[in-house]
Design a protein around this motif. Structure first.
Motif, PDB file in Angstrom:
ATOM      1  N   UNK A   1       0.833  -1.232  -0.027  1.00  0.00           N
ATOM      2  CA  UNK A   1       0.059   0.026   0.076  1.00  0.00           C
ATOM      3  C   UNK A   1       0.904   1.204   0.250  1.00  0.00           C
ATOM      4  N   UNK A   2       2.080   1.179  -0.554  1.00  0.00           N
ATOM      5  CA  UNK A   2       3.032   2.391  -0.495  1.00  0.00           C
ATOM      6  C   UNK A   2       3.317   2.877  -1.969  1.00  0.00           C
ATOM      7  N   UNK A   3       3.006   2.270  -2.759  1.00  0.00           N
ATOM      8  CA  UNK A   3       3.548   2.543  -4.012  1.00  0.00           C
ATOM      9  C   UNK A   3       3.120   4.034  -4.514  1.00  0.00           C
ATOM     10  N   UNK A   4       1.844   4.572  -4.254  1.00  0.00           N
ATOM     11  CA  UNK A   4       1.431   5.896  -4.705  1.00  0.00           C
ATOM     12  C   UNK A   4       2.232   6.943  -3.778  1.00  0.00           C
ATOM     13  N   UNK A   5       2.416   6.680  -2.590  1.00  0.00           N
ATOM     14  CA  UNK A   5       3.217   7.654  -1.735  1.00  0.00           C
ATOM     15  C   UNK A   5       4.819   7.623  -2.109  1.00  0.00           C
ATOM     16  N   UNK A   6       5.449   6.590  -2.791  1.00  0.00           N
ATOM     17  CA  UNK A   6       6.793   6.449  -3.159  1.00  0.00           C
ATOM     18  C   UNK A   6       6.813   7.231  -4.497  1.00  0.00           C
ATOM     19  N   UNK A   7       5.851   6.889  -5.504  1.00  0.00           N
ATOM     20  CA  UNK A   7       5.596   7.442  -6.733  1.00  0.00           C
ATOM     21  C   UNK A   7       5.634   9.145  -6.633  1.00  0.00           C
ATOM     22  N   UNK A   8       4.750   9.548  -5.589  1.00  0.00           N
ATOM     23  CA  UNK A   8       4.505  11.051  -5.378  1.00  0.00           C
ATOM     24  C   UNK A   8       5.903  11.831  -4.767  1.00  0.00           C
ATOM     25  N   UNK A   9       6.490  10.870  -4.292  1.00  0.00           N
ATOM     26  CA  UNK A   9       7.674  11.786  -3.502  1.00  0.00           C
ATOM     27  C   UNK A   9       8.734  11.801  -4.652  1.00  0.00           C
ATOM     28  N   UNK A  10       8.651  11.369  -5.755  1.00  0.00           N
ATOM     29  CA  UNK A  10       9.710  11.157  -6.663  1.00  0.00           C
ATOM     30  C   UNK A  10       9.610  12.465  -7.902  1.00  0.00           C
ATOM     31  N   UNK A  11      10.007  12.372  -8.749  1.00  0.00           N
ATOM     32  CA  UNK A  11       9.948  13.278  -9.883  1.00  0.00           C
ATOM     33  C   UNK A  11       8.696  13.322 -10.535  1.00  0.00           C
TER      34      UNK A  11
END
Ligand SMILES: Cc1cc2nc3c(=O)[nH]c(=O)nc-3n(C[C@H](O)[C@H](O)[C@H](O)COP(=O)(O)OP(=O)(O)OC[C@H]3O[C@@H](n4cnc5c(N)ncnc54)[C@H](O)[C@@H]3O)c2cc1C
Length: 90
Positions: A64-74
Motif C-alpha cells: 500500500x505504499x506505491x502511490x506515496x513513493x511515486x508521488x515523492x519522486x519526480x
C-alpha cells in the motif's frame, strides 16, 4: 554496564530500504518487529536512489505504499528516456 532485555519476535538491524520494507511486511503479517538504527532520530538517510525497479514497486503496491513513493519522486511528466550512443558525429 547496564543490561536490559526486550521481548520481540524479530529484530531488524538497519532502517535502510531493506530493513524498513521487511519491517512493514512483517508488521502487516502481525509479527512483532523492532528496528534498530545507528542514525540519530530525525537524521535523514543518505539518499542513494534515483530509480525504483518495477519489481520493487510491485512490493510497495502490495504494502500500500506505491502511490506515496511515486508521488515523492519526480513529476509524472518528467522524461526518463535514456539514449545509448556508440558513435557521435557533428
Ligand atoms: C550511489 C548509489 C546510487 C544508488 N542508486 C540506486 C537507485 O537508483 N535505485 C536503487 O534501487 N538502488 C540504488 N542504489 C542501491 C541502494 O541504495 C541499496 O541497494 C540500498 O540502499 C540497500 O538497502 P539496505 O537497507 O540493504 O542498506 P542501506 O541503505 O545501506 O541501509 C543500511 C542501514 O543500516 C544502518 N546501520 C548500519 N550498521 C548498523 C548497525 N550496526 N546498527 C544499526 N543500524 C545500522 C545504516 O545507518 C543504514 O541506515 C544505489 C546505491 C548507491 C551507493
Amino acid at each position: 554496564m547496564m543490561s536490559e532485555s526486550v521481548d520481540m519476535e524479530v529484530l531488524i538491524v538497519g532502517a535502510g530500504p531493506v530493513g524498513l520494507t521487511l519491517a512493514i511486511d512483517l508488521a502487516w503479517r502481525g509479527i512483532d518487529v523492532t528496528v534498530v538504527e545507528t542514525r540519530a532520530p530525525a537524521e535523514p538517510p543518505e539518499p542513494k536512489c534515483n530509480h525504483v525497479a518495477a519489481r520493487t514497486m510491485e512490493i510497495f503496491r502490495r504494502l500500500g505504499l506505491a502511490e506515496k513513493v511515486r508521488n515523492s519522486g519526480l513529476p509524472a511528466d518528467y522524461p526518463h528516456d535514456i539514449s545509448y550512443r556508440t558513435t557521435f558525429t557533428g
